[in-house]
Enzyme design. Sequence first.
Site, PDB file in Angstrom:
ATOM      1  N   GLY A  14       6.391  -9.166 -27.894  1.00 25.58           N
ATOM      2  CA  GLY A  14       6.451  -8.197 -28.992  1.00 25.58           C
ATOM      3  C   GLY A  14       7.255  -8.722 -30.157  1.00 25.58           C
ATOM      4  O   GLY A  14       7.895  -9.783 -30.074  1.00 25.58           O
ATOM      5  N   ASP A  15       7.168  -8.011 -31.275  1.00 29.55           N
ATOM      6  CA  ASP A  15       7.905  -8.351 -32.502  1.00 29.55           C
ATOM      7  C   ASP A  15       7.587  -9.756 -33.021  1.00 29.55           C
ATOM      8  O   ASP A  15       8.438 -10.417 -33.617  1.00 29.55           O
ATOM      9  CB  ASP A  15       9.432  -8.219 -32.272  1.00 29.55           C
ATOM     10  CG  ASP A  15       9.811  -6.816 -31.848  1.00 29.55           C
ATOM     11  OD1 ASP A  15       9.136  -5.873 -32.284  1.00 29.55           O
ATOM     12  OD2 ASP A  15      10.775  -6.684 -31.070  1.00 29.55           O
ATOM     13  N   LYS A  18       3.366  -8.935 -35.947  1.00 30.10           N
ATOM     14  CA  LYS A  18       1.984  -8.415 -35.990  1.00 30.10           C
ATOM     15  C   LYS A  18       1.746  -7.620 -37.268  1.00 30.10           C
ATOM     16  O   LYS A  18       0.700  -7.730 -37.893  1.00 30.10           O
ATOM     17  CB  LYS A  18       1.718  -7.519 -34.758  1.00 30.10           C
ATOM     18  CG  LYS A  18       1.775  -8.275 -33.425  1.00 30.10           C
ATOM     19  CD  LYS A  18       1.621  -7.340 -32.246  1.00 30.10           C
ATOM     20  CE  LYS A  18       2.781  -6.409 -32.064  1.00 30.10           C
ATOM     21  NZ  LYS A  18       4.053  -7.055 -31.713  1.00 30.10           N
ATOM     22  N   GLY A  19       2.758  -6.805 -37.644  1.00 25.77           N
ATOM     23  CA  GLY A  19       2.608  -5.973 -38.841  1.00 25.77           C
ATOM     24  C   GLY A  19       2.298  -6.812 -40.059  1.00 25.77           C
ATOM     25  O   GLY A  19       1.349  -6.536 -40.802  1.00 25.77           O
ATOM     26  N   GLY A  42       7.232  -1.127 -33.638  1.00 21.67           N
ATOM     27  CA  GLY A  42       7.806  -1.130 -34.990  1.00 21.67           C
ATOM     28  C   GLY A  42       7.216  -2.332 -35.695  1.00 21.67           C
ATOM     29  O   GLY A  42       7.571  -3.467 -35.389  1.00 21.67           O
ATOM     30  N   HIS A  43       6.242  -2.098 -36.570  1.00 23.10           N
ATOM     31  CA  HIS A  43       5.533  -3.191 -37.243  1.00 23.10           C
ATOM     32  C   HIS A  43       5.950  -3.227 -38.710  1.00 23.10           C
ATOM     33  O   HIS A  43       5.667  -2.301 -39.458  1.00 23.10           O
ATOM     34  CB  HIS A  43       4.011  -3.003 -37.127  1.00 23.10           C
ATOM     35  CG  HIS A  43       3.525  -3.071 -35.702  1.00 23.10           C
ATOM     36  ND1 HIS A  43       2.208  -2.909 -35.347  1.00 23.10           N
ATOM     37  CD2 HIS A  43       4.188  -3.310 -34.541  1.00 23.10           C
ATOM     38  CE1 HIS A  43       2.091  -3.040 -34.029  1.00 23.10           C
ATOM     39  NE2 HIS A  43       3.282  -3.276 -33.521  1.00 23.10           N
ATOM     40  N   THR A 131      12.348   1.770 -24.884  1.00 22.84           N
ATOM     41  CA  THR A 131      12.720   2.215 -26.230  1.00 22.84           C
ATOM     42  C   THR A 131      13.107   3.690 -26.236  1.00 22.84           C
ATOM     43  O   THR A 131      13.490   4.215 -27.279  1.00 22.84           O
ATOM     44  CB  THR A 131      11.551   1.999 -27.221  1.00 22.84           C
ATOM     45  OG1 THR A 131      10.429   2.751 -26.731  1.00 22.84           O
ATOM     46  CG2 THR A 131      11.176   0.538 -27.329  1.00 22.84           C
ATOM     47  N   GLN A 226       3.141  -4.194 -29.118  1.00 24.21           N
ATOM     48  CA  GLN A 226       3.872  -4.933 -28.080  1.00 24.21           C
ATOM     49  C   GLN A 226       3.306  -6.358 -27.958  1.00 24.21           C
ATOM     50  O   GLN A 226       2.921  -6.912 -28.971  1.00 24.21           O
ATOM     51  CB  GLN A 226       3.820  -4.181 -26.730  1.00 24.21           C
ATOM     52  CG  GLN A 226       4.668  -2.909 -26.710  1.00 24.21           C
ATOM     53  CD  GLN A 226       4.011  -1.710 -27.367  1.00 24.21           C
ATOM     54  OE1 GLN A 226       2.906  -1.369 -27.025  1.00 24.21           O
ATOM     55  NE2 GLN A 226       4.684  -1.076 -28.304  1.00 24.21           N
ATOM     56  N   GLY A 417       7.988 -16.676 -44.526  1.00 27.54           N
ATOM     57  CA  GLY A 417       8.914 -15.673 -45.054  1.00 27.54           C
ATOM     58  C   GLY A 417       8.337 -14.304 -44.736  1.00 27.54           C
ATOM     59  O   GLY A 417       7.167 -14.208 -44.354  1.00 27.54           O
TER      60      GLY A 417
HETATM   61  P1  GDP Z   1       5.837  -6.752 -35.003  1.00 29.55           P
HETATM   62  O1  GDP Z   1       6.352  -5.672 -34.135  1.00 29.55           O
HETATM   63  O2  GDP Z   1       5.119  -7.804 -34.248  1.00 29.55           O
HETATM   64  O3  GDP Z   1       5.038  -6.245 -36.166  1.00 29.55           O
HETATM   65  O4  GDP Z   1       7.129  -7.475 -35.625  1.00 29.55           O
HETATM   66  P2  GDP Z   1       8.431  -6.743 -36.232  1.00 29.55           P
HETATM   67  O5  GDP Z   1       8.079  -6.162 -37.530  1.00 29.55           O
HETATM   68  O6  GDP Z   1       9.060  -5.867 -35.210  1.00 29.55           O
HETATM   69  O7  GDP Z   1       9.396  -7.984 -36.371  1.00 29.55           O
HETATM   70  C1  GDP Z   1       9.064  -9.084 -37.152  1.00 29.55           C
HETATM   71  C2  GDP Z   1      10.171  -9.285 -38.192  1.00 29.55           C
HETATM   72  O8  GDP Z   1      10.043 -10.560 -38.755  1.00 29.55           O
HETATM   73  C3  GDP Z   1      10.085  -8.311 -39.355  1.00 29.55           C
HETATM   74  O9  GDP Z   1      11.381  -8.066 -39.822  1.00 29.55           O
HETATM   75  C4  GDP Z   1       9.270  -9.076 -40.400  1.00 29.55           C
HETATM   76  O10 GDP Z   1       9.553  -8.672 -41.725  1.00 29.55           O
HETATM   77  C5  GDP Z   1       9.772 -10.482 -40.151  1.00 29.55           C
HETATM   78  N1  GDP Z   1       8.779 -11.537 -40.416  1.00 29.55           N
HETATM   79  C6  GDP Z   1       7.447 -11.555 -40.132  1.00 29.55           C
HETATM   80  N2  GDP Z   1       6.904 -12.749 -40.444  1.00 29.55           N
HETATM   81  C7  GDP Z   1       7.913 -13.505 -40.930  1.00 29.55           C
HETATM   82  C8  GDP Z   1       7.998 -14.860 -41.396  1.00 29.55           C
HETATM   83  O11 GDP Z   1       7.019 -15.618 -41.422  1.00 29.55           O
HETATM   84  N3  GDP Z   1       9.234 -15.302 -41.796  1.00 29.55           N
HETATM   85  C9  GDP Z   1      10.337 -14.505 -41.765  1.00 29.55           C
HETATM   86  N4  GDP Z   1      11.503 -15.003 -42.163  1.00 29.55           N
HETATM   87  N5  GDP Z   1      10.299 -13.223 -41.341  1.00 29.55           N
HETATM   88  C10 GDP Z   1       9.111 -12.749 -40.919  1.00 29.55           C
HETATM   89  P1  IMO Z   2       6.149  -4.038 -31.180  1.00 32.68           P
HETATM   90  O1  IMO Z   2       4.765  -3.434 -31.280  1.00 32.68           O
HETATM   91  C1  IMO Z   2       9.312  -5.436 -28.530  1.00 32.68           C
HETATM   92  C2  IMO Z   2       9.789  -3.252 -24.759  1.00 32.68           C
HETATM   93  C3  IMO Z   2      11.068  -2.447 -24.578  1.00 32.68           C
HETATM   94  C4  IMO Z   2      11.218  -2.530 -23.064  1.00 32.68           C
HETATM   95  C5  IMO Z   2       9.775  -2.456 -22.570  1.00 32.68           C
HETATM   96  C6  IMO Z   2       9.346  -1.067 -22.161  1.00 32.68           C
HETATM   97  O2  IMO Z   2       7.030  -3.700 -32.321  1.00 32.68           O
HETATM   98  O3  IMO Z   2       6.048  -5.491 -30.897  1.00 32.68           O
HETATM   99  P2  IMO Z   2       8.738   1.167 -23.482  1.00 32.68           P
HETATM  100  O4  IMO Z   2       9.542   1.984 -24.428  1.00 32.68           O
HETATM  101  O5  IMO Z   2       7.475   0.644 -24.049  1.00 32.68           O
HETATM  102  O6  IMO Z   2       8.514   1.843 -22.167  1.00 32.68           O
HETATM  103  O7  IMO Z   2       9.668  -0.118 -23.162  1.00 32.68           O
HETATM  104  O8  IMO Z   2       8.978  -2.899 -23.644  1.00 32.68           O
HETATM  105  N1  IMO Z   2       9.036  -2.912 -25.982  1.00 32.68           N
HETATM  106  C7  IMO Z   2       8.972  -3.706 -27.059  1.00 32.68           C
HETATM  107  N2  IMO Z   2       9.598  -4.867 -27.339  1.00 32.68           N
HETATM  108  N3  IMO Z   2       8.430  -4.910 -29.405  1.00 32.68           N
HETATM  109  C8  IMO Z   2       7.771  -3.769 -29.137  1.00 32.68           C
HETATM  110  O9  IMO Z   2       6.784  -3.285 -29.925  1.00 32.68           O
HETATM  111  C9  IMO Z   2       8.073  -3.081 -27.935  1.00 32.68           C
HETATM  112  N4  IMO Z   2       7.624  -1.934 -27.371  1.00 32.68           N
HETATM  113  C10 IMO Z   2       8.225  -1.859 -26.175  1.00 32.68           C
HETATM  114  O10 IMO Z   2      12.144  -3.047 -25.261  1.00 32.68           O
HETATM  115  O11 IMO Z   2      11.719  -3.795 -22.700  1.00 32.68           O
HETATM  116 MG    MG Z   3       8.164  -4.721 -33.670  1.00 30.24          MG
END
Ligand code: GDP
Ligand code: IMO
Ligand code: MG
Length: 428
Positions: A14-15, A18-19, A42-43, A131, A226, A417
């Site tokens: 995750g994270d 993707k967003g 959280g995207h 979460t 995720q 970035g």
């Molecule tokens: P998601 O859940 O997969 O959509 O990812 P999140 O938004 O939770 O976390 C990704 C974080 O990395 C966010 O704060 C984005 O703004 C940041 N981000 C995404 N792509 C890049 C990149 O290429 N470079 C940098 N520095 N930050 C990035």
């Molecule tokens: P995005 O879409 C990162 C993790 C939680 C926990 C496990 C189970 O932003 O990538 P839950 O609340 O789903 O039952 O938690 O999954 N988790 C994530 N980790 N990014 C996420 O979403 C997540 N959604 C759930 O931290 O370990």
């Molecule tokens: Mg996220």
Amino acid sequence: MNDQVKVLVGAQWGDEGKGRAVDVLAKDADVVVRFQGGANAGHTVIAGGKKHVFHILPSGMLYPGRTCVIGNGLVIDPDELEKEIAELDPKPEAIGVKLLISYAAHIVMPYHKKMDALAEAARGEGAIGTTGRGIGPCYVDKYNRAGIRAEDLVSPRTLEKKLRTVIDEKNPILEKVYGAPALNFEELYELAARWGRFIGPYLGDSSLEIDSAISSGKRILFEGAQGTLLDIDHGTYPFVTSSSCVSGGASVGGALGPGRFGRVIGVVKAYCTRVGEGPFPTEDFGEAGKRLRESGAEFGATTGRPRRCGWLDLVALNYAVKVNGMDTIALTKLDVLSGIGALKVCCAYELDGKEHTAFPSSATILMDAKPLYREMPSWDEDISRCRKFQDLPKEARDYVRFIEESTSVRVGMIGVGPGREDTILLDI
Ligand code: GDP
Ligand code: IMO
Ligand code: MG
């Protein structure tokens, strides 16, 4: 390659970004569909210098004229959704964005959040680190055929019947197992009815909408939440979420037959992070991990928790390639590796004294996996202004090529970035 229907999934924990990748791809899509998860996601999208964090809404809501679908595979917290819609800027109606919520999506009720917290507390040392958004308990009710669906919120008789059954079943558990207060019918009913008035106008049949969009030549993008290693079946169970985050999940949760999908894009962070508990072989507890957290601003977009950080894991990535049928990688946060010093990539695990390149998704086995690293030359240049692959320093290009060679998957986009324009587009 069929580029009319694309699926985008997280390839790690995750994270991955993707967003921001959806934001780049939504430019060339007419319909964006979220297919699983809920407000645990959280995207982040940074466009025009403004930060937007999407939890339940698809990350395509910022593009004029798009249709955004909340698929049947989601679990919706209506309070969160209402807040998210209210905070949207620009407003969907001002830019002609249509939001459709599948009547079959499930509703996260207040008792799901309560159960999530109580179950986590009861797990003690074995806590998952959820979460706290009620995700697991809501999916449990769905599969137990005891869930409240979006359609029920606008059907008073069904709602009343279902809520009475829920209360009869849950109150003994809350009171006797957890010593928690009982649920009150009137309170729940009133809340759900209010939600119905808000959600009602958005309800529809997502499968018909998607099918007719495809028939009229529109381009569809499915947005996963995720990541593969958090998938209920293919992740590091039980340290996973409760839905199918892999590409196959898009078919079930997005209501489209598998034969109609084209490109499968895996979003891959240039290193690895994880939030919550569970095995993470390449986690770095030293200076490098700290540096990645600081330079990468690795704090949860939903919970604000610091993310655990470590090196890119090619064993896990190759597993994600197979499970998803991934043909394109969207590589993010390459800029964060600038100046990292000794750059490490995990190419195999040592388990029981032997070298393994196959990923053991069993958390029990993975706990003991020792990463075997290859060191690669790093670079010090700031790459955030690079817009072409050739602009990158040789070491950064070699790193990207090494990922492609090790996975046999092309890198179609590189994030340098967080902003919309901080992107090197190759073929995606
Ligand atoms: P998601 O859940 O997969 O959509 O990812 P999140 O938004 O939770 O976390 C990704 C974080 O990395 C966010 O704060 C984005 O703004 C940041 N981000 C995404 N792509 C890049 C990149 O290429 N470079 C940098 N520095 N930050 C990035
Ligand atoms: P995005 O879409 C990162 C993790 C939680 C926990 C496990 C189970 O932003 O990538 P839950 O609340 O789903 O039952 O938690 O999954 N988790 C994530 N980790 N990014 C996420 O979403 C997540 N959604 C759930 O931290 O370990
Ligand atoms: Mg996220």
